[in-house]
Design a protein around this motif. Structure first.
Motif, PDB file in Angstrom:
ATOM      1  N   VAL A 180      19.211  -1.869 111.874  1.00  0.00           N
ATOM      2  CA  VAL A 180      19.894  -0.576 111.914  1.00  0.00           C
ATOM      3  C   VAL A 180      18.849   0.507 112.162  1.00  0.00           C
ATOM      4  CG1 VAL A 180      21.412   1.016 110.700  1.00  0.00           C
ATOM      5  CG2 VAL A 180      21.578  -1.452 110.270  1.00  0.00           C
ATOM      6  N   ILE A 181      19.065   1.291 113.194  1.00  0.00           N
ATOM      7  CA  ILE A 181      18.112   2.357 113.536  1.00  0.00           C
ATOM      8  C   ILE A 181      18.761   3.695 113.240  1.00  0.00           C
ATOM      9  CG2 ILE A 181      16.743   3.399 115.375  1.00  0.00           C
ATOM     10  CD1 ILE A 181      16.531   0.654 116.634  1.00  0.00           C
ATOM     11  N   THR A 182      18.013   4.576 112.609  1.00  0.00           N
ATOM     12  CA  THR A 182      18.576   5.855 112.204  1.00  0.00           C
ATOM     13  C   THR A 182      17.567   6.976 112.394  1.00  0.00           C
ATOM     14  OG1 THR A 182      19.718   6.992 110.366  1.00  0.00           O
ATOM     15  CG2 THR A 182      17.869   5.565 109.780  1.00  0.00           C
ATOM     16  N   GLY A 183      18.063   8.167 112.606  1.00  0.00           N
ATOM     17  CA  GLY A 183      17.223   9.340 112.812  1.00  0.00           C
ATOM     18  C   GLY A 183      18.085  10.532 113.156  1.00  0.00           C
ATOM     19  N   VAL A 184      17.512  11.732 113.056  1.00  0.00           N
ATOM     20  CA  VAL A 184      18.243  12.983 113.272  1.00  0.00           C
ATOM     21  C   VAL A 184      17.657  13.732 114.464  1.00  0.00           C
ATOM     22  CG1 VAL A 184      18.938  15.180 112.231  1.00  0.00           C
ATOM     23  CG2 VAL A 184      18.764  13.136 110.817  1.00  0.00           C
ATOM     24  N   LEU A 222      18.224  10.705 119.041  1.00  0.00           N
ATOM     25  CA  LEU A 222      18.487  10.370 120.442  1.00  0.00           C
ATOM     26  C   LEU A 222      17.568   9.242 120.907  1.00  0.00           C
ATOM     27  CD1 LEU A 222      18.895  13.980 121.875  1.00  0.00           C
ATOM     28  CD2 LEU A 222      20.711  12.313 121.460  1.00  0.00           C
ATOM     29  N   ILE A 223      16.293   9.345 120.524  1.00  0.00           N
ATOM     30  CA  ILE A 223      15.340   8.292 120.862  1.00  0.00           C
ATOM     31  C   ILE A 223      15.733   6.995 120.153  1.00  0.00           C
ATOM     32  CG2 ILE A 223      12.951   7.534 120.643  1.00  0.00           C
ATOM     33  CD1 ILE A 223      13.379   9.636 122.804  1.00  0.00           C
ATOM     34  N   GLY A 224      16.162   7.116 118.907  1.00  0.00           N
ATOM     35  CA  GLY A 224      16.569   5.944 118.139  1.00  0.00           C
ATOM     36  C   GLY A 224      17.738   5.213 118.770  1.00  0.00           C
ATOM     37  N   ALA A 225      18.683   5.968 119.321  1.00  0.00           N
ATOM     38  CA  ALA A 225      19.835   5.349 119.967  1.00  0.00           C
ATOM     39  C   ALA A 225      19.408   4.521 121.171  1.00  0.00           C
ATOM     40  CB  ALA A 225      20.837   6.420 120.385  1.00  0.00           C
TER      41      ALA A 225
END
Length: 322
Positions: A46-50, A55-58
Motif C-alpha cells: 500500500v503506497i500513501t502520500g499527500v 501523485l508520485i506515489g500513485a
C-alpha cells in the motif's frame, strides 16, 4: 529571450540530474532491507502520500502493480475517513513525505503500527515523524529544487519517482519477472500488442499460395497472383518448403538468358529462405526479424519444415505491431 528558455530548461534538467546522482551515491543497505520487506509481504504493498508526494506515489503504485508486486495507492485523508480498513495485516506500507511531517499522513501512522504492519518511509529526514515510525527509511533529500524559488517540488519529486522505479526493478530481478509476465499485465493497447500478440494470432493459414518446386513458372505466376502475398511458396516432393518465388524474383528472371515460362519455378526461386518454426514467437520479434532480413514475408513451418502459415509485413503493420 528564446535562448534564455533553452538555458533555463537545460539548467532544470542538470539540477534534477544532480539530485539523481546524489541519491544514487548515498544509497546503501536500506534499499536491500526495503526490498526484503516487500518480498516478505504476503498481501499488497500500500503506497500513501499527500499532495505531490501522493501523485508520485500513485504512479509508483501503478509501476509496482504492472511489474509483479500487487500494489495500490491509498490517500491518507480517505484512510482517516474509513479507508484505513483497506490495509490488511498481511500488507506492507510505503509512505512518502518529503518533510516527513505531513499532518494527514502522520495521523494514520500510529494506526498502521498498531497492527504491526511493516512500514517503509521515503523522506528527507529520518528523525521526522515518518522516519521514526518507519521500519526502514529511504532518503530522498535533495540539495536544491529545480524551482528558481527552491520551493516547488521538482528535484525532490523526480528523485522520489526514480527511487520507486529502483525498488520496482530490484523486485523484478528478485522475482525473475520476464517479458511474458509483463505481457500478461498489459493485454491492451500498443504495449499489449507488442508483448502479447503472437505470430500464430496473425499468420495466414488458409488458401496459401503453394506449388511444387517443379511446377512450370507460368503456373507458379498464376498462383502468385491469386495468392495475394506477393510470393509463392515452393515445396519439394516431401511437401517441405524448398524456396520462395517473389515478384522480385520474377522480374530478375525476365532479365535472365535462361528465362522460360515452361522452366520449373525452382530455377528462379530464392533457395533456403528465412523461416521460423515457432508460431508462439511474439509478433513484435517477428517484425524485428523481417526488418533485419529486409524481407516482406516470413514463412512459418513446423520442426520438419512443413509449411504451417505465412506472416506478411503488411499484416503486422495493419495490426499495429511496432
Amino acid at each position: 529571450m528564446n535562448n534564455d528558455y533553452i538555458a533555463i530548461a537545460k539548467n532544470t534538467l542538470e539540477i534534477e540530474a544532480q539530485a539523481l546522482r546524489e541519491g544514487s551515491e548515498r544509497l546503501g543497505d536500506e534499499i536491500i532491507r526495503a526490498v526484503e520487506i516487500i518480498l516478505a509481504c504476503k498481501g499488497k504493498l500500500v503506497i500513501t502520500g499527500v499532495g505531490k508526494s501522493g501523485l508520485i506515489g500513485a504512479k509508483i503504485a501503478a509501476t509496482f502493480a504492472s511489474t509483479g508486486t500487487p500494489s495500490f495507492f491509498l490517500h491518507p485523508t480517505e484512510a482517516l475517513h474509513g479507508d484505513l480498513g483497506m490495509i490488511g495485516r498481511d500488507d506492507a506500507v510505503l509512505a512518502i513525505s518529503y518533510s516527513g511531517e505531513s499532518p494527514e499522513l502522520s495521523s494514520i501512522l500510529p494506526h498502521i503500527k498498531r497492527f504491526d504492519i511493516p512500514l517503509i518511509g521515503m523522506t528527507r529526514n529520518s528523525d521526522s515523524t515518518l522516519g521514526r515510525y518507519s521500519d526502514e527509511v529511504i532518503n530522498i533529500n535533495v540539495s536544491a529544487e529545480a524551482c528558481p524559488l527552491d520551493i516547488a517540488p521538482t528535484s525532490s519529486t523526480t528523485l522520489t519517482l526514480a527511487m520507486g522505479d529502483a525498488l520496482a526493478v530490484c523486485l523484478m530481478k528478485a522475482r525473475n519477472f520476464q517479458k511474458e509476465d509483463f505481457a500478461s499485465f498489459h493485454p491492451g493497447g500498443a504495449l499489449g500488442k507488442r508483448l502479447f500478440v503472437k505470430v500464430s494470432d496473425l499468420m495466414r493459414t488458409e488458401n496459401l499460395p503453394i506449388v511444387n518446386e517443379n511446377t512450370p513458372l507460368k503456373e507458379a505466376i498464376l498462383t502468385l497472383s491469386e495468392g495475394r502475398l506477393g510470393t509463392v511458396m515452393l515445396t519439394d516432393r516431401e511437401g517441405k518448403l524448398s524456396g520462395l518465388l517473389s515478384d522480385g524474383d520474377i522480374r530478375r528472371a525476365l532479365m535472365s538468358e535462361e528465362f522460360s515460362l515452361e522452366a520449373p519455378a525452382q530455377a528462379f526461386a530464392t533457395k533456403n529462405p528465412r523461416v521460423i518454426d515457432d508460431a508462439t514467437m511474439l509478433a513484435s520479434d517477428a517484425l524485428v526479424l523481417i526488418e533485419e532480413k529486409k524481407i516482406q514475408l516470413l514463412v512459418v513451418t513446423d520442426k520438419n519444415g512443413t509449411i504451417q502459415g505465412a506472416l506478411h509485413l503488411h499484416t503486422l503493420v495493419e495490426a499495429g505491431i511496432s
